[in-house]
Design a protein around this motif. Structure first.
Motif, PDB file in Angstrom:
ATOM      1  N   GLY A   1       0.797  -1.223   0.000  1.00 56.37           N
ATOM      2  CA  GLY A   1       0.000   0.000   0.000  1.00 56.37           C
ATOM      3  C   GLY A   1       0.823   1.263   0.000  1.00 56.37           C
ATOM      4  O   GLY A   1       0.316   2.336  -0.356  1.00 56.37           O
ATOM      5  N   ASN A   2       2.099   1.177   0.411  1.00 53.86           N
ATOM      6  CA  ASN A   2       2.953   2.367   0.376  1.00 53.86           C
ATOM      7  C   ASN A   2       3.267   2.803  -1.050  1.00 53.86           C
ATOM      8  O   ASN A   2       3.507   3.979  -1.300  1.00 53.86           O
ATOM      9  CB  ASN A   2       4.266   2.119   1.126  1.00 53.86           C
ATOM     10  N   GLY A   3       3.288   1.826  -1.970  1.00 44.63           N
ATOM     11  CA  GLY A   3       3.476   2.195  -3.362  1.00 44.63           C
ATOM     12  C   GLY A   3       4.572   1.433  -4.062  1.00 44.63           C
ATOM     13  O   GLY A   3       5.226   0.548  -3.498  1.00 44.63           O
ATOM     14  N   ILE A   4       4.757   1.768  -5.326  1.00 42.89           N
ATOM     15  CA  ILE A   4       5.748   1.139  -6.198  1.00 42.89           C
ATOM     16  C   ILE A   4       7.143   1.540  -5.735  1.00 42.89           C
ATOM     17  O   ILE A   4       7.411   2.716  -5.486  1.00 42.89           O
ATOM     18  CB  ILE A   4       5.528   1.553  -7.657  1.00 42.89           C
ATOM     19  N   CYS A   5       8.039   0.569  -5.686  1.00 40.73           N
ATOM     20  CA  CYS A   5       9.369   0.824  -5.108  1.00 40.73           C
ATOM     21  C   CYS A   5      10.069   2.017  -5.753  1.00 40.73           C
ATOM     22  O   CYS A   5      10.653   2.844  -5.051  1.00 40.73           O
ATOM     23  CB  CYS A   5      10.239  -0.428  -5.188  1.00 40.73           C
ATOM     24  N   HIS A   6       9.993   2.153  -7.058  1.00 44.11           N
ATOM     25  CA  HIS A   6      10.749   3.213  -7.734  1.00 44.11           C
ATOM     26  C   HIS A   6      10.152   4.590  -7.471  1.00 44.11           C
ATOM     27  O   HIS A   6      10.888   5.570  -7.313  1.00 44.11           O
ATOM     28  CB  HIS A   6      10.825   2.913  -9.228  1.00 44.11           C
ATOM     29  N   GLN A   7       8.832   4.675  -7.405  1.00 40.21           N
ATOM     30  CA  GLN A   7       8.182   5.946  -7.078  1.00 40.21           C
ATOM     31  C   GLN A   7       8.464   6.332  -5.626  1.00 40.21           C
ATOM     32  O   GLN A   7       8.810   7.479  -5.323  1.00 40.21           O
ATOM     33  CB  GLN A   7       6.676   5.844  -7.324  1.00 40.21           C
ATOM     34  N   VAL A   8       8.321   5.376  -4.716  1.00 40.04           N
ATOM     35  CA  VAL A   8       8.534   5.661  -3.294  1.00 40.04           C
ATOM     36  C   VAL A   8       9.999   5.984  -3.028  1.00 40.04           C
ATOM     37  O   VAL A   8      10.319   6.900  -2.252  1.00 40.04           O
ATOM     38  CB  VAL A   8       8.067   4.480  -2.420  1.00 40.04           C
ATOM     39  N   HIS A   9      10.912   5.249  -3.661  1.00 42.28           N
ATOM     40  CA  HIS A   9      12.334   5.517  -3.435  1.00 42.28           C
ATOM     41  C   HIS A   9      12.695   6.922  -3.916  1.00 42.28           C
ATOM     42  O   HIS A   9      13.459   7.636  -3.255  1.00 42.28           O
ATOM     43  CB  HIS A   9      13.203   4.465  -4.132  1.00 42.28           C
ATOM     44  N   LEU A  10      12.149   7.311  -5.058  1.00 42.16           N
ATOM     45  CA  LEU A  10      12.397   8.657  -5.567  1.00 42.16           C
ATOM     46  C   LEU A  10      11.915   9.702  -4.570  1.00 42.16           C
ATOM     47  O   LEU A  10      12.622  10.681  -4.282  1.00 42.16           O
ATOM     48  CB  LEU A  10      11.676   8.830  -6.907  1.00 42.16           C
ATOM     49  N   GLU A  11      10.733   9.491  -4.014  1.00 43.67           N
ATOM     50  CA  GLU A  11      10.151  10.453  -3.079  1.00 43.67           C
ATOM     51  C   GLU A  11      10.893  10.511  -1.750  1.00 43.67           C
ATOM     52  O   GLU A  11      11.168  11.585  -1.231  1.00 43.67           O
ATOM     53  CB  GLU A  11       8.689  10.077  -2.802  1.00 43.67           C
ATOM     54  N   ARG A  12      11.228   9.362  -1.190  1.00 42.05           N
ATOM     55  CA  ARG A  12      11.641   9.289   0.204  1.00 42.05           C
ATOM     56  C   ARG A  12      13.146   9.077   0.427  1.00 42.05           C
ATOM     57  O   ARG A  12      13.676   9.476   1.452  1.00 42.05           O
ATOM     58  CB  ARG A  12      10.879   8.157   0.919  1.00 42.05           C
ATOM     59  N   PHE A  13      13.823   8.401  -0.506  1.00 44.11           N
ATOM     60  CA  PHE A  13      15.182   7.950  -0.196  1.00 44.11           C
ATOM     61  C   PHE A  13      16.253   8.329  -1.219  1.00 44.11           C
ATOM     62  O   PHE A  13      17.444   8.181  -0.935  1.00 44.11           O
ATOM     63  CB  PHE A  13      15.204   6.429  -0.018  1.00 44.11           C
ATOM     64  N   SER A  14      15.873   8.767  -2.408  1.00 38.93           N
ATOM     65  CA  SER A  14      16.872   9.093  -3.425  1.00 38.93           C
ATOM     66  C   SER A  14      17.789  10.211  -2.942  1.00 38.93           C
ATOM     67  O   SER A  14      17.357  11.120  -2.236  1.00 38.93           O
ATOM     68  CB  SER A  14      16.182   9.502  -4.731  1.00 38.93           C
ATOM     69  N   LYS A  15      19.071  10.125  -3.328  1.00 36.59           N
ATOM     70  CA  LYS A  15      20.052  11.145  -2.938  1.00 36.59           C
ATOM     71  C   LYS A  15      21.012  11.400  -4.096  1.00 36.59           C
ATOM     72  O   LYS A  15      21.713  10.480  -4.534  1.00 36.59           O
ATOM     73  CB  LYS A  15      20.859  10.699  -1.711  1.00 36.59           C
ATOM     74  N   PRO A  16      21.061  12.630  -4.605  1.00 38.29           N
ATOM     75  CA  PRO A  16      22.006  12.945  -5.668  1.00 38.29           C
ATOM     76  C   PRO A  16      23.437  12.594  -5.260  1.00 38.29           C
ATOM     77  O   PRO A  16      23.845  12.795  -4.110  1.00 38.29           O
ATOM     78  CB  PRO A  16      21.850  14.453  -5.845  1.00 38.29           C
ATOM     79  N   GLY A  17      24.185  12.049  -6.208  1.00 39.35           N
ATOM     80  CA  GLY A  17      25.584  11.722  -5.966  1.00 39.35           C
ATOM     81  C   GLY A  17      25.831  10.357  -5.367  1.00 39.35           C
ATOM     82  O   GLY A  17      26.985   9.936  -5.245  1.00 39.35           O
TER      83      GLY A  17
ATOM     84  N   THR B   1      15.937  19.915  -9.477  1.00 38.17           N
ATOM     85  CA  THR B   1      16.046  18.833  -8.506  1.00 38.17           C
ATOM     86  C   THR B   1      15.899  19.381  -7.083  1.00 38.17           C
ATOM     87  O   THR B   1      15.236  18.779  -6.231  1.00 38.17           O
ATOM     88  CB  THR B   1      17.401  18.121  -8.645  1.00 38.17           C
ATOM     89  N   ARG B   2      16.530  20.504  -6.839  1.00 34.98           N
ATOM     90  CA  ARG B   2      16.434  21.126  -5.515  1.00 34.98           C
ATOM     91  C   ARG B   2      14.986  21.430  -5.154  1.00 34.98           C
ATOM     92  O   ARG B   2      14.547  21.191  -4.028  1.00 34.98           O
ATOM     93  CB  ARG B   2      17.272  22.412  -5.478  1.00 34.98           C
ATOM     94  N   LYS B   3      14.232  21.943  -6.119  1.00 35.46           N
ATOM     95  CA  LYS B   3      12.822  22.256  -5.879  1.00 35.46           C
ATOM     96  C   LYS B   3      12.055  20.996  -5.478  1.00 35.46           C
ATOM     97  O   LYS B   3      11.210  21.025  -4.578  1.00 35.46           O
ATOM     98  CB  LYS B   3      12.209  22.877  -7.135  1.00 35.46           C
TER      99      LYS B   3
ATOM    100  N   LEU C   1      15.360  18.697   1.862  1.00 35.83           N
ATOM    101  CA  LEU C   1      16.403  19.545   1.291  1.00 35.83           C
ATOM    102  C   LEU C   1      17.796  19.146   1.764  1.00 35.83           C
ATOM    103  O   LEU C   1      18.777  19.288   1.024  1.00 35.83           O
ATOM    104  CB  LEU C   1      16.135  21.016   1.628  1.00 35.83           C
ATOM    105  N   ASP C   2      17.915  18.605   2.973  1.00 35.28           N
ATOM    106  CA  ASP C   2      19.219  18.191   3.490  1.00 35.28           C
ATOM    107  C   ASP C   2      19.844  17.076   2.653  1.00 35.28           C
ATOM    108  O   ASP C   2      21.061  16.858   2.720  1.00 35.28           O
ATOM    109  CB  ASP C   2      19.098  17.732   4.943  1.00 35.28           C
ATOM    110  N   ASP C   3      19.026  16.355   1.881  1.00 32.14           N
ATOM    111  CA  ASP C   3      19.537  15.262   1.050  1.00 32.14           C
ATOM    112  C   ASP C   3      20.001  15.734  -0.321  1.00 32.14           C
ATOM    113  O   ASP C   3      20.581  14.955  -1.081  1.00 32.14           O
ATOM    114  CB  ASP C   3      18.459  14.186   0.850  1.00 32.14           C
ATOM    115  N   TRP C   4      19.756  17.016  -0.638  1.00 36.39           N
ATOM    116  CA  TRP C   4      20.074  17.510  -1.974  1.00 36.39           C
ATOM    117  C   TRP C   4      21.497  18.043  -2.044  1.00 36.39           C
ATOM    118  O   TRP C   4      21.956  18.751  -1.135  1.00 36.39           O
ATOM    119  CB  TRP C   4      19.115  18.625  -2.379  1.00 36.39           C
TER     120      TRP C   4
END
Length: 416
Positions: free
Chosen positions: A96-112, A230-232, A240-243
């Protein structure tokens, strides 16, 4: 010599080897993800290592594939995944939380950062300036144990995006154009890096659509710079701390460069039975449609589905068409409900499905025999829909929504 984005991230994670195409390198992995269809085997392999806790910065276990619980098997799998996640320090994303790639982008992705996952569309997180690769399950298990990931260093090509998308033309059309140019074959050992002045007009969800379907070309991954756009996105996600900013050096070198003028693109469609069988929508005349499905990790963002809601508002789905809509995450579903967009979708006669992979992987919503199904997902290989003689056409959310109303494959510019 300057470095491109891929080189910068790999260099920062390099443990051994020479960064030359075809040479084997070993790298430190920062993040891993697994999904429930392949996750149990990965956990079994990880357990065999005899390690107490995962050694990565972050490892996530998602439930998004085995959503239907007809009998105890899938529920047993979910229980196994959740208990092992708790034991080994893995973040568990429940059904129910969602598709792994969508959720990872929202919650856990980190540039670099460097992410590997036991799913080919892990590449979606390249949208925010990550090196994100879909790999074998054993590679993920070993990386979770803190061991290096080995792979052959790829060639890097650059696709420069210029111009600006016209009305009713979207990021999905960019992804289909890339597939038309590169096809699904001959791209192993290649990374696509996107650049050019048009990036300022492409949001992170749009970049995610393009990065996602790079998987269908067979490339190692696709990657975008991490910039002001990306920052937005990270501000909106309250992360923002992850950007961090990351871009290619001006004198970076590439194997080759391709220019795509977005202003010249039209609504496109991938015909059965391959994502690279691409034509203009207006070239496919009088195709009667029995099913339209909107969602999957390619096109299930809030921006995708609010656009669909605007098209459907005050209208009714064609009586000969079954329309289904699946949000990519709980966050997307909540935002749709709060904005009343969900009400407009439901009022049109659409069915709302759970936030998960569902129809994209043949888990339900198989079309009728010889049925024509127009979908926003990324693959249309024969039989993947669950109906061996089903005819699946891949399109943008814009095309899908208008088609659901007209009952025939429709160029939305003609219906405007």
């Amino acid at each position: 010599m300057g470095r491109n984005i891929f080189e910068k991230i790999i260099f920062n994670n390099l443990l051994d080897g020479v960064m030359m195409p075809g040479k084997e390198v070993s790298v430190k992995v920062n993040q891993t993800l697994i999904q429930d269809a392949l996750g149990p085997m990965i956990y079994l392999q990880f357990e065999a290592l005899g390690i107490d806790k995962v050694k990565t910065e972050l490892s996530v276990s998602y439930v998004d594939h085995l959503m239907g619980q007809f009998g105890p098997v899938n529920a047993d799998v979910h229980k196994y995944l959740s208990t092992l996640a708790a034991k080994y320090g893995v973040v568990y994303s429940r059904p129910g939380n969602g598709i792994c790639h969508q959720v990872h982008l929202e919650r856990f992705s980190k540039p670099g950062k460097l992410l590997i996952g036991g799913d080919s569309h892990t590449v979606t997180s390249g949208a925010v300036g990550m090196v994100a690769m879909g790999v074998g399950g054993l590679d993920v298990a070993v990386a979770m144990g803190g061991y290096p990931f080995f792979f052959k260093y790829p060639k890097v090509i650059r696709i420069n995006l210029v111009g600006k998308l016209n009305k009713w033309v979207s990021a999905k059309d960019v992804a289909l154009e890339v597939l038309r140019l590169l096809t699904t074959k001959g791209n192993v050992g290649i990374v696509i890096e996107y650049g050019g002045p048009a990036l300022q007009y492409l949001t992170v969800p749009e970049r995610a659509t393009i990065a996602n379907m790079g998987a269908e070309t067979g490339v190692t991954t696709s990657i975008f710079p991490s910039d002001g756009v990306t920052r937005k996105f990270f501000v909106q996600q309250e992360r923002l701390d992850d950007w961090v900013e990351i871009d290619a050096d001006k004198n970076a070198k590439y194997e080759k460069e391709i220019i795509i003028d977005l202003s010249e693109l039209e609504p496109l469609v991938a015909l059965p039975h391959s994502p690279d069988n691409v034509k203009k929508v207006n070239e496919v005349k009088d195709l009667k449609v029995s099913q339209v499905l909107i969602g999957s990790c390619t096109n299930s963002s809030y921006s995708d589905l609010t656009l669909v809601a605007k098209v459907l508002k005050g209208k009714k789905v064609n009586p000969n068409v079954s329309l289904g809509v699946a949000p990519g995450s709980k966050q997307v579903l909540k935002m749709l409900a709060e904005s009343n967009a969900l009400e407009d979708i439901i009022a049109s006669g659409a069915r709302i499905f759970e936030a998960g992979c569902g129809f994209c992987i043949g888990q339900g919503q198989s079309p009728q025999n010889n049925g024509v199904s127009v979908r926003t997902n990324n693959r249309n290989y024969k039989g993947r829909s669950g109906t061996l003689n089903g005819q699946v056409y891949l399109v943008s959310p814009e095309v899908a929504a208008v088609t659901a109303i007209t009952g025939v494959l429709t160029d939305p510019r003609m219906a405007d």
